[in-house]
Motif scaffolding. Structure first.
Motif, short mmCIF file in Angstrom:
data_model
loop_
_atom_site.label_atom_id
_atom_site.label_comp_id
_atom_site.label_asym_id
_atom_site.label_seq_id
_atom_site.Cartn_x
_atom_site.Cartn_y
_atom_site.Cartn_z
N TYR A 34 46.50 35.81 47.68
CA TYR A 34 46.47 36.48 46.38
C TYR A 34 47.52 37.58 46.28
O TYR A 34 48.00 37.88 45.18
N ARG A 35 47.90 38.21 47.40
CA ARG A 35 48.92 39.26 47.35
C ARG A 35 50.25 38.70 46.84
O ARG A 35 50.93 39.32 46.03
N TYR A 36 50.59 37.54 47.34
CA TYR A 36 51.83 36.88 46.91
C TYR A 36 51.74 36.50 45.44
O TYR A 36 52.66 36.75 44.65
N HIS A 37 50.61 35.90 45.06
CA HIS A 37 50.44 35.46 43.67
C HIS A 37 50.38 36.64 42.71
O HIS A 37 50.91 36.58 41.60
N ARG A 38 49.74 37.74 43.14
CA ARG A 38 49.66 38.93 42.30
C ARG A 38 51.05 39.52 42.06
O ARG A 38 51.39 39.93 40.95
N ALA A 39 51.85 39.55 43.14
CA ALA A 39 53.21 40.09 43.02
C ALA A 39 54.06 39.21 42.10
O ALA A 39 54.91 39.72 41.34
#
Length: 719
Positions: free
Chosen positions: A196-201
C-alpha cells in the motif's frame, strides 16, 4: 506454558547457514554439515586462535587436527607471521550469467573467514543494528537478531512466518531461521511494488523517478564504512581510533575475506549487503538532512525509498527531483560512488511500469491457457466447449485444455506489446506456472488415487470406468508434456540461475507426482508408459539446453542444476556420454578435459551426477586426472589460503564415488608430500571423515531434490 516452548537449536554459529553463502550455488551444496561440525566439536575463535572442545583421543585427535588444518589453514609459525594475517584468505570467485553477454562475479569465502564472521556477529550485533537504524529511506534493513525459540500455541501458528520468506520478518516467529537478523518490512523488492505504501505514493505524486548506484558493491571502498560510522573528518584526523572501532574491524574482516582488497566488496554473501547498508544508511541520513535545509520534507513534499541500492523517488515538482538528485550525486561521490545513468527511469501519471503491465497480461493469459480442472458431477462451471478433453467418470468430470502453439504466440506478443525483455518477467512467469502445476497435481492426486484405491479393492470393477481412468491418466500426461515444453521454451530464451532454480522446482513437482508409489505394495501408481513419457520429455529438453550452452567461464551453475534434475530420472534416462563430453570440454584426440574451465562447483556436481554409474567411465577417469592437475596448478603457498581448494579437498575426501587410493593421492598432492610418506597420515584423515564426518559441503547420497529446492526457494533474495 514452558512445556509448549520450543527451542530451535541454532546458536551463534547459525550465521554461516545464512549470511556467508551466495544464493547462486549448486543445489547439492550447503553449509549445514560445516555448521554441525563446528557445533558438535565446539570450535570457536579465542582472539585469533582456534580452539575446540571434544573427546577425541589418539589417532582420532590427530586426524581431527589435520582436518582442521585443511579446513582453516592455521598451519604456520606464529612467530614469523603476524597472527592477523591468518584471516587473509583467497575467496573462491566464480561467474554466473547476469545480462546478455555479461556476467556477475560471486564469492564463496574461506572457512576461516566464516569462523571469523561468527565471532564478529556475536561481538557486534548490537552495533550493526544501530548503524542500520538511522535511515528513513531504507526498506530492507536488519532490525533485530532473529528469534530462535517459540511457544507452540495458537499465537505461534498465527505468527509463524511464511516458509517462502527469504528474510526473517520482524514480528514473526520462525521454525526455520533463514537469516541471522530479522529484516524490516520487505523480504523482496517485488513485495514493495505490491504494498500500500507504493500504491499510496502513486496516487499522491505525479512523478516516480527510479535510479540505482552503478556497480555498487564493486565501487565500495572498504575504509568508507568507518567514514559512515565515525564521520569522514574524524577518521582522517585519527586513523588509529577508527581501526579499533567495530567499523574498522568490519572493514578488516571484509578486506581479509577478499585477500586484502580494499577496492570493492565481495558480491553474494548477506554480510556484504549489511556492510553496504551501513554506508548507504549514512548517505541517506545526510541527504535527508540537506533536503530539509532546502525546506522540503520526506513524506510531505516527496517520498523516497531504497531497497539495497535501488531508489524510488516520488514527487510532484521536477525542480525538486533535480535538487534531490544533485544532493545524492554529491554525497555518493564523497564515498567514491555514482548513479547508473543508463538505468535511470522517469514515470509520469498514470504511474505504471512496463513490467506491471506485462504481469497483468501474463496473469490473464495463464488463467485461460493452460486450463485444467476437476469438478464434481453436479457442478457444471469451469468447463468450456473448446476444452480438448472432458472426461466423465462416476462422480467427477476431468477437463484438460492446452494449446501450446497459441500460448507461445500470445506470450511473445505480450512481451512485445509491453516493451519488456524476457528476463524482466521470466521469474514471475515461472513462479505462476509453478503455482499452477502444484495446485493442479495436488487436486488430481487426491481424487485420482482415491479411484485407483477403489479399483484395487474391487469397489470399482466396471471395465468402462477402469478404461476411463486410464484415459484420464494419459490426458494428464499429455497435458504435462505440453506444460514442460512451454516452461522450457520461456526458460531457454534467457537462462539464469534464479530462473533455472524455478524451472527445476516445477520439474521436481512433476517428477514427485510421477514417482508416487502405493504404500501397500511399493509399486508406482502412474503407468510405466506415462512415467517414461515425462522422463523422456525432461531429458530431451534438458539435453537441448546443455547442448546449446557448452560450458564456459560464466555459465556453469545454470546448466549443472539440470544435471541434478536428470539424475532424479530412472537410470535408463541419462545424457549420452558424447553430449556430456562436448559440454564439459573433453578432447577425444588428446584424451583430456581441456581449457581449465571446470571449477570446484562444476567438479563436484559432475562427480555427484556420475555417482556409481558405469555409463561414463572415460569421462570420470579424465575428470579425476583434471582434478589432480587443477590442484597442482595452484602454488603450494596459496593452497591452504584458497577457499576453493579447502572446499574441494574436503568434499573429495568425503565423496563415496571415488576410491580411497585416489583420495590419498589427492591429499598428498594438496600437501605436496610424496605418496609414500603421507600414506599413513592420509588414511587416518580419510577414516576419520568416514567415521565422523559423512559430508562436508556436498550432500553426496540420500539426496532429496524436492526438499533441497524448497530450502533454496526460502533463501531467495530477488525474484
Amino acid at each position: 506454558m514452558s512445556k509448549r516452548k520450543k527451542h530451535i537449536q541454532y546458536p551463534k554459529e547459525r550465521a554461516i547457514l545464512s549470511d556467508v553463502l551466495p544464493y547462486e550455488t549448486p543445489i547439492t551444496f550447503s553449509n549445514r554439515y560445516l555448521y554441525r561440525f563446528l557445533v558438535d566439536n565446539n570450535i570457536f575463535l579465542n582472539g585469533d586462535k582456534i580452539e575446540f572442545k571434544n573427546e577425541f583421543i589418539g589417532d582420532d585427535l590427530i586426524a581431527f587436527k589435520e582436518t582442521l588444518k585443511i579446513l582453516f589453514h592455521h598451519e604456520f609459525d606464529v612467530q614469523k607471521e603476524n597472527t592477523e594475517y591468518r584471516f587473509r584468505k583467497i575467496p573462491f570467485v566464480y561467474r554466473v550469467t547476469h545480462k546478455e553477454k555479461d556476467f556477475r562475479e560471486l564469492a564463496l569465502i574461506h572457512p576461516m573467514n566464516q569462523l571469523k564472521l561468527i565471532k564478529f556477529y556475536d561481538d557486534f550485533k548490537e552495533s550493526i543494528l544501530y548503524s542500520c537504524s538511522i535511515s528513513n529511506f531504507s526498506i530492507r534493513k536488519p532490525v533485530e537478531v532473529a528469534k530462535f525459540s517459540f511457544f507452540n500455541d495458537k499465537l505461534h501458528q498465527l505468527n509463524k512466518g511464511d516458509k517462502n520468506d527469504f528474510l526473517e520478518l520482524s514480528g514473526r516467529e520462525y521454525e526455520d531461521l533463514k537469516t541471522f537478523f530479522s529484516y524490516k518490512k520487505y523480504t523482496n523488492i517485488y513485495k514493495f511494488y505490491e504494498d500500500y505504501r507504493y500504491h499510496r505514493a502513486e496516487k499522491k505524486y505525479n512523478f516516480l523517478f527510479k535510479f540505482d548506484i552503478a556497480k555498487c558493491f564493486d565501487s565500495i571502498y572498504t575504509h568508507s564504512i568507518s567514514w559512515a560510522v565515525l564521520g569522514l573528518d574524524t577518521v582522517k584526523e585519527n586513523v588509529d581510533v577508527s581501526t579499533k572501532n567495530y567499523s574498522g574491524i568490519f572493514d578488516k574482516f571484509v578486506q581479509y575475506s577478499n585477500y586484502g582488497e580494499t577496492n570493492g566488496i565481495l558480491i553474494g554473501p548477506e554480510f556484504s549487503r549489511i556492510f553496504a547498508e551501513i554506508i548507504l544508511q549514512r548517505i541517506d541520513k545526510t541527504v535527508e538532512e540537506k533536503i530539509k535545509l532546502k525546506g522540503f520534507f520526506n513524506k510531505t513534499d516527496y517520498e523516497l525509498y531504497r531497497y539495497v541500492d535501488d531508489y524510488f523517488l516520488f514527487c510532484d515538482d521536477d525542480s525538486l527531483k533535480e535538487e534531490i538528485f544533485k544532493i545524492f550525486k554529491h554525497e555518493l561521490k564523497e564515498y567514491k560512488m555514482s548513479f547508473n545513468n543508463s538505468k535511470t527511469i522517469e514515470y509520469k501519471k498514470p504511474i505504471i511500469t512496463e513490467i506491471t503491465i506485462a504481469k497483468e497480461k501474463i496473469n490473464k493469459l495463464f488463467s485461460e491457457n493452460p486450463r485444467f480442472s476437476i469438478k464434481e458431477d453436479d457442478k457444471k462451471d469451469g468447463y468450456k466447449e473448446e476444452d480438448k478433453e472432458n472426461i466423465e467418470i462416476l462422480n467427477h468430470k476431468f477437463s484438460f485444455f492446452f494449446n501450446p502453439d497459441n500460448l507461445i504466440t500470445q506470450y511473445k506478443i505480450l512481451i512485445k506489446e509491453s516493451s519488456v525483455d524476457y528476463k524482466d518477467v521470466l521469474n514471475y512467469s515461472l513462479a505462476l506456472l509453478n503455482n499452477i502445476v502444484e495446485k493442479n497435481l495436488v487436486v488430481f492426486e487426491e481424487i485420482y488415487i482415491s479411484y485407483k484405491t477403489k479399483i484395487k479393492s474391487k469397489e470399482i470393477n466396471d471395465k468402462s470406468d477402469i478404461n476411463k481412468l486410464d484415459k484420464i491418466e494419459d490426458s494428464l500426461t499429455s497435458h504435462m508434456v505440453n506444460f514442460i515444453d512451454f516452461v522450457f521454451f520461456i526458460y531457454s530464451v534467457s537462462p539464469r540461475v534464479n530462473s533455472t532454480i524455478k524451472t527445476c522446482h516445477i520439474l521436481s513437482k512433476i517428477l514427485t507426482f510421477y514417482k508416487l508409489k502405493d504404500k501397500t505394495d511399493n509399486k508406482y501408481i502412474i503407468s510405466t508408459n506415462n512415467r517414461n513419457r515425462i522422463f523422456k520429455k525432461i531429458l530431451d529438453e534438458s539435453s537441448l539446453i546443455i547442448k546449446k550452452n557448452s560450458i564456459s567461464e560464466y555459465a556453469q551453475i545454470e546448466t549443472f542444476y539440470l544435471l541434478t534434475v536428470i539424475k532424479e530420472l530412472d537410470r535408463d534416462f541419462r545424457i549420452p556420454e558424447i553430449r556430456l563430453a562436448n559440454f564439459i570440454g573433453y578432447d577425444e584426440e588428446k584424451n583430456e578435459i581441456r581449457d581449465n574451465k571446470l571449477n570446484y562447483f562444476s567438479i563436484v556436481v559432475l562427480l555427484f551426477y556420475f555417482g556409481h554409474s558405469k555409463k561414463y567411465p572415460k569421462l570420470k577417469l579424465n575428470l579425476l586426472k583434471y582434478i589432480e592437475n587443477y590442484i597442482k596448478k595452484v602454488p603450494f603457498e596459496k593452497r591452504g589460503k584458497s577457499s576453493e581448494l579447502s572446499h574441494l579437498v574436503l568434499d573429495l575426501l568425503a565423496c563415496p564415488f571415488i576410491e580411497d587410493i585416489y583420495k590419498i593421492k589427492i591429499y598428498s598432492i594438496y600437501k605436496n608430500y610424496s605418496l609414500k610418506s603421507e600414506l599413513f597420515s592420509a588414511r587416518k584423515v580419510i577414516y576419520f571423515n568416514k567415521k565422523y564426518g559423512a559430508y562436508w559441503f556436498t550432500k553426496w547420497e540420500r539426496f532429496n531434490l524436492a526438499k533441497e529446492l524448497e530450502y533454496k526457494k526460502s533463501q531467495e533474495v530477488y525474484s
